[in-house]
Design an enzyme around this catalytic site. Sequence first.
Site, PDB file in Angstrom:
ATOM      1  N   GLN A 135       0.872  -1.174   0.000  1.00 24.41           N
ATOM      2  CA  GLN A 135       0.000   0.000   0.000  1.00 24.41           C
ATOM      3  C   GLN A 135       0.916   1.232   0.000  1.00 24.41           C
ATOM      4  O   GLN A 135       1.694   1.435   0.929  1.00 24.41           O
ATOM      5  CB  GLN A 135      -0.891   0.001   1.230  1.00 24.41           C
ATOM      6  CG  GLN A 135      -1.657  -1.306   1.450  1.00 24.41           C
ATOM      7  CD  GLN A 135      -2.782  -1.525   0.459  1.00 24.41           C
ATOM      8  OE1 GLN A 135      -3.799  -0.848   0.489  1.00 24.41           O
ATOM      9  NE2 GLN A 135      -2.596  -2.469  -0.456  1.00 24.41           N
ATOM     10  N   GLY A 176     -12.042   2.106   3.803  1.00 25.31           N
ATOM     11  CA  GLY A 176     -11.017   1.317   3.140  1.00 25.31           C
ATOM     12  C   GLY A 176     -10.115   2.135   2.237  1.00 25.31           C
ATOM     13  O   GLY A 176     -10.317   3.340   2.016  1.00 25.31           O
ATOM     14  N   HIS A 177      -9.127   1.454   1.668  1.00 28.09           N
ATOM     15  CA  HIS A 177      -8.148   2.165   0.834  1.00 28.09           C
ATOM     16  C   HIS A 177      -8.779   2.695  -0.452  1.00 28.09           C
ATOM     17  O   HIS A 177      -9.723   2.125  -0.989  1.00 28.09           O
ATOM     18  CB  HIS A 177      -6.940   1.276   0.526  1.00 28.09           C
ATOM     19  CG  HIS A 177      -7.257  -0.007  -0.180  1.00 28.09           C
ATOM     20  ND1 HIS A 177      -6.511  -1.136  -0.015  1.00 28.09           N
ATOM     21  CD2 HIS A 177      -8.235  -0.344  -1.046  1.00 28.09           C
ATOM     22  CE1 HIS A 177      -7.005  -2.104  -0.770  1.00 28.09           C
ATOM     23  NE2 HIS A 177      -8.052  -1.643  -1.396  1.00 28.09           N
ATOM     24  N   ASN A 178      -8.250   3.831  -0.913  1.00 24.95           N
ATOM     25  CA  ASN A 178      -8.659   4.487  -2.162  1.00 24.95           C
ATOM     26  C   ASN A 178     -10.072   5.068  -2.119  1.00 24.95           C
ATOM     27  O   ASN A 178     -10.597   5.490  -3.154  1.00 24.95           O
ATOM     28  CB  ASN A 178      -8.561   3.538  -3.363  1.00 24.95           C
ATOM     29  CG  ASN A 178      -7.150   3.063  -3.637  1.00 24.95           C
ATOM     30  OD1 ASN A 178      -6.195   3.571  -3.050  1.00 24.95           O
ATOM     31  ND2 ASN A 178      -7.003   2.096  -4.512  1.00 24.95           N
TER      32      ASN A 178
END
Length: 440
Positions: A135, A176-178
């Site tokens: 990440q 969460g990511h993004n």
Amino acid sequence: MPDGVAVLVCADAYRSWAKVLARLFPEAMVPKDPAPVAISERASVDPGASLEENVTVEPGVVISAGAEIGAGTVIRANAVIGRGVKIGRDCVIGANCTVQHSVLGNRVYLHPGVCCGQDGFGYAMGPQGHLKVPQVGRVIIQDDVEIGACTTIDRGANRDTVIGEGTKIDNQVQIGHNVVVGRHCVIVSQVGLSGSCTLEDFVAIGGQTGVRGHVTIGMGAQVAAVSVVSEDLPAGGRYGGTPAKPVKQWFREVAAVRKTCRAWRRIVNDNSNWDFAALNPPRGISWKTQKNNTLASADIMKIMKLLPHRYPFLLIDKIIEMNGDESCIGIKNVTINEPHFTGHFPGRPVFPGVLLIEAMAQTAGALCVHARGVDAPPQLVYFMTIDRAKFRKPVEPGDQVHFHVQKIKQRSNIWKFDAVARVDGAKVAEAEVSAMLIDA
């Protein structure tokens, strides 16, 4: 109003009340201790960190190299500020917060226990094991954002996770990511935003709602609590349910389910002798209630008026619960003096399976003729097809067989039925049968 009460007239009472409280109790907006600004001797501040004037750092805080803290910001006890993190001015970082790989704007308030900028949940799964995907993105939090206690915000995987200006996030939210959250959104407690989803400006999401990855919720949309957003939602609408849908449609569906359940309970309560083993309906069942052409039962004399069959080939003794041309139950009392038992089989009498199928067809045929009404011309029933026939258990003399027939479809003078034969509630045979009615 009581005498002596001053009345303040305003267009938006709740918003005005909030402004008054903020003036009366400014310390409740962003709590700051009255103690003088200071960097505690029990804090660990790396020499490579940059702190502007009037920054407060409480005991147990760790600030890593390359971190930049703006003027007037308060870092509460035991918070950890990671390497290279940038925090704007007049922010409050609550006790036990962890901030890494992040850039925070001005007047950002993180309540206690917020975790911001840790790795997102990214793995390339396979039979050889799950391979971690690095990440490498950041978390960008714009000005005037408030984030509730114990909320977690993952860093981007290959781009940044973004929280827009003025957004308010409740306690225990997972982002969460993004993920991209627009400006002035409201996200209530225990919401989960899966990776790469997008909330446009002014979106409001109720508590315990889940949003699937890579979906977009349009500007100004509102999502009710305990919903599941599994596909894109257009801007400006109000949605709820699982999966989320326009609230009017959701309310209609909930009302329909409630109405169906109440009707079902009435049916069960009104039929204390109900054959509960038969409650699992056959394929193609419809719970449509016919108000016309309904007959509680048909005895053998009535059946002989409906069907041309006669002994020894009339295989139905009684029909009950006739519901238009939708469904009914035929009853056959199996006795040892029936002629087929002479050869089927000597010493081990078993009712022939083909006659079970014939009895199903006779039950369905009588139902169809009955549904045509007393004014219809005499009818003959021609057996047309048998499909999916299965025989589960032998039927013997002394058994009473119940033939449950349910219409699958009807076109012109041709009917198709799903039929199940049961003895003492146990399924003994089943088939799909079709028949044609012609004038006698």
